[in-house]
Design an enzyme around this catalytic site. Sequence first.
Site, PDB file in Angstrom:
ATOM      1  N   TRP A 193       0.834  -1.044  -0.106  1.00  0.00           N
ATOM      2  CA  TRP A 193      -0.044  -0.139   0.077  1.00  0.00           C
ATOM      3  C   TRP A 193       0.745   1.196   0.091  1.00  0.00           C
ATOM      4  O   TRP A 193       1.400   1.523   0.970  1.00  0.00           O
ATOM      5  CB  TRP A 193      -0.920  -0.070   1.270  1.00  0.00           C
ATOM      6  CG  TRP A 193      -1.848  -1.102   1.084  1.00  0.00           C
ATOM      7  CD1 TRP A 193      -3.093  -1.124   0.535  1.00  0.00           C
ATOM      8  CD2 TRP A 193      -1.717  -2.427   1.829  1.00  0.00           C
ATOM      9  NE1 TRP A 193      -3.725  -2.342   0.520  1.00  0.00           N
ATOM     10  CE2 TRP A 193      -2.846  -3.042   1.422  1.00  0.00           C
ATOM     11  CE3 TRP A 193      -0.805  -3.075   2.623  1.00  0.00           C
ATOM     12  CZ2 TRP A 193      -2.832  -4.638   2.054  1.00  0.00           C
ATOM     13  CZ3 TRP A 193      -0.873  -4.495   2.811  1.00  0.00           C
ATOM     14  CH2 TRP A 193      -2.119  -5.042   2.570  1.00  0.00           C
ATOM     15  N   HIS A 231      -6.973   1.766   2.269  1.00  0.00           N
ATOM     16  CA  HIS A 231      -8.140   0.880   2.089  1.00  0.00           C
ATOM     17  C   HIS A 231      -9.015   1.007   3.177  1.00  0.00           C
ATOM     18  O   HIS A 231      -8.920   1.674   4.053  1.00  0.00           O
ATOM     19  CB  HIS A 231      -7.592  -0.644   2.073  1.00  0.00           C
ATOM     20  CG  HIS A 231      -6.775  -1.065   3.133  1.00  0.00           C
ATOM     21  ND1 HIS A 231      -6.197  -2.330   3.366  1.00  0.00           N
ATOM     22  CD2 HIS A 231      -6.251  -0.417   4.149  1.00  0.00           C
ATOM     23  CE1 HIS A 231      -5.539  -2.500   4.340  1.00  0.00           C
ATOM     24  NE2 HIS A 231      -5.508  -1.337   4.903  1.00  0.00           N
ATOM     25  N   ARG A 286      -3.947   6.539  -2.231  1.00  0.00           N
ATOM     26  CA  ARG A 286      -2.603   5.817  -2.465  1.00  0.00           C
ATOM     27  C   ARG A 286      -1.566   6.942  -3.023  1.00  0.00           C
ATOM     28  O   ARG A 286      -1.873   7.693  -4.098  1.00  0.00           O
ATOM     29  CB  ARG A 286      -2.899   4.793  -3.484  1.00  0.00           C
ATOM     30  CG  ARG A 286      -3.719   3.499  -2.685  1.00  0.00           C
ATOM     31  CD  ARG A 286      -2.933   2.243  -2.363  1.00  0.00           C
ATOM     32  NE  ARG A 286      -4.074   1.412  -1.790  1.00  0.00           N
ATOM     33  CZ  ARG A 286      -4.526   0.169  -2.272  1.00  0.00           C
ATOM     34  NH1 ARG A 286      -3.764  -0.190  -3.322  1.00  0.00           N
ATOM     35  NH2 ARG A 286      -5.522  -0.329  -1.627  1.00  0.00           N
ATOM     36  N   GLN A 343     -13.476   2.253  -2.299  1.00  0.00           N
ATOM     37  CA  GLN A 343     -13.518   0.404  -2.070  1.00  0.00           C
ATOM     38  C   GLN A 343     -14.722   0.307  -1.194  1.00  0.00           C
ATOM     39  O   GLN A 343     -15.457   1.075  -0.511  1.00  0.00           O
ATOM     40  CB  GLN A 343     -12.304   0.160  -1.133  1.00  0.00           C
ATOM     41  CG  GLN A 343     -11.011   0.058  -1.886  1.00  0.00           C
ATOM     42  CD  GLN A 343      -9.938  -0.842  -0.940  1.00  0.00           C
ATOM     43  OE1 GLN A 343     -10.148  -0.916   0.205  1.00  0.00           O
ATOM     44  NE2 GLN A 343      -8.918  -1.121  -1.604  1.00  0.00           N
ATOM     45  N   VAL A 349      -5.864 -11.823   6.196  1.00  0.00           N
ATOM     46  CA  VAL A 349      -6.718 -13.280   6.029  1.00  0.00           C
ATOM     47  C   VAL A 349      -5.900 -14.055   5.753  1.00  0.00           C
ATOM     48  O   VAL A 349      -4.903 -14.246   5.222  1.00  0.00           O
ATOM     49  CB  VAL A 349      -7.515 -12.719   4.715  1.00  0.00           C
ATOM     50  CG1 VAL A 349      -8.876 -11.882   5.012  1.00  0.00           C
ATOM     51  CG2 VAL A 349      -6.959 -12.549   3.526  1.00  0.00           C
ATOM     52  N   ALA A 395     -13.860 -11.653   5.289  1.00  0.00           N
ATOM     53  CA  ALA A 395     -13.742 -10.122   4.878  1.00  0.00           C
ATOM     54  C   ALA A 395     -13.394 -10.301   3.349  1.00  0.00           C
ATOM     55  O   ALA A 395     -13.024 -10.988   2.900  1.00  0.00           O
ATOM     56  CB  ALA A 395     -12.552  -9.535   5.511  1.00  0.00           C
TER      57      ALA A 395
END
Length: 357
Positions: free
Chosen positions: A165, A186, A212, A226, A269, A325
């Site tokens: 990122w 994000h 970003r 997003q 995740v 997620a």
Amino acid sequence: MSEPSSQPPTAQSIDELTRSAAAELNTLENLEAVDRWRVSYLGRRGSLTTVLRGLSSLNIEDRRTIGAAANQAKNTLEDQLERRIHRINEEALQRSASQDRLDVTLPGRPPGKGRLHPTTKIVREICNVFVAMGFGVVEGPEVEWDHYNFEMLNIPKGHPARDMWNTLWVDYEDPAGENAMLLRTHTSPMQARIMESREPPIRVVVPGKCYRYEATDATHEWHFYQVEGLAVGEGITFADLKGTLYEFARRMFGEERRIRFRCDYFPFVEPGVDMSIDCFACQGDGDGCRICRDSGWIEIMGAGMIHPKVLEGVGYDTDKYTGFAFGLGPERIAMLKYGIDDIRHFYANDLRFLRQF
Ligand code: PHE
């Protein structure tokens, strides 16, 4: 006002009459006075008319020259009469405008019809699909702490995963001298914020703007939206993730859509995946397709089962709770749906683009 003369007209008498009539006209301030003036000079028994009648007493030679002068005088006065009337009307209009009265002679301005921005439309469409499946909608801050944007998402300081990122840092130092504030890269920081503030079961989507530090091109913007998704509860498995996102794909892109999951890496995740849909342009055929670039598949989002470290971080019992997620880019979805070839169109504020939606 000159009296009609009984003398035969001369070039000089016509000239004098014209001048004094014109001078008098210019002093008149209202239409009634102007009309009296018209009657007295140009009317059937007006002075100039009388002059014209007097021409008959002249010899042929004089009649021609003086007649021409008299006709010209008549045209001049008629011209000036028209201009005077126009002027008086104009002034009356201006007076009424300056007194703030309604000018009924102005054509109305048609009100410009607004419309929703294509991103707004698609964000709402996406959220509605999830709302129909029982998700709530939450929003969060665009200026975020490092703590939520990274730390709570299992991305510690100095970890190479931070390079995923490109971050716009806010010019602020915490007491330890660290840059601690940023423009969120994000919507995932809302995962931790939401879990901190409530207990499972949780089903929410989070639409919002992200930033970003990025060079722009046809597929990259330095700001974009997003929609984050979060589901936490007892006994949630990867099958739930698949079922939910499959349903989303079908509602968004058509009943006959197929989906594909491939392994991907996001620190928060495990397992992490990217989800693709089969290309709706070529029906998954691929060959020569511009939309899916010959592959037959289009990646539309990142997703995964929430990492136990993230659950621990917000104080959840990882033996009891699991969750999934996902995060997707509405501009990208809109580009696919509407065949838009450059993400920079969205925020260039060109009405020719925006009016198409
Ligand atoms: N936040 C991730 C990104 O911006 C996307 C993501 C969200 C991936 C949730 C997995 C789960 O790249």
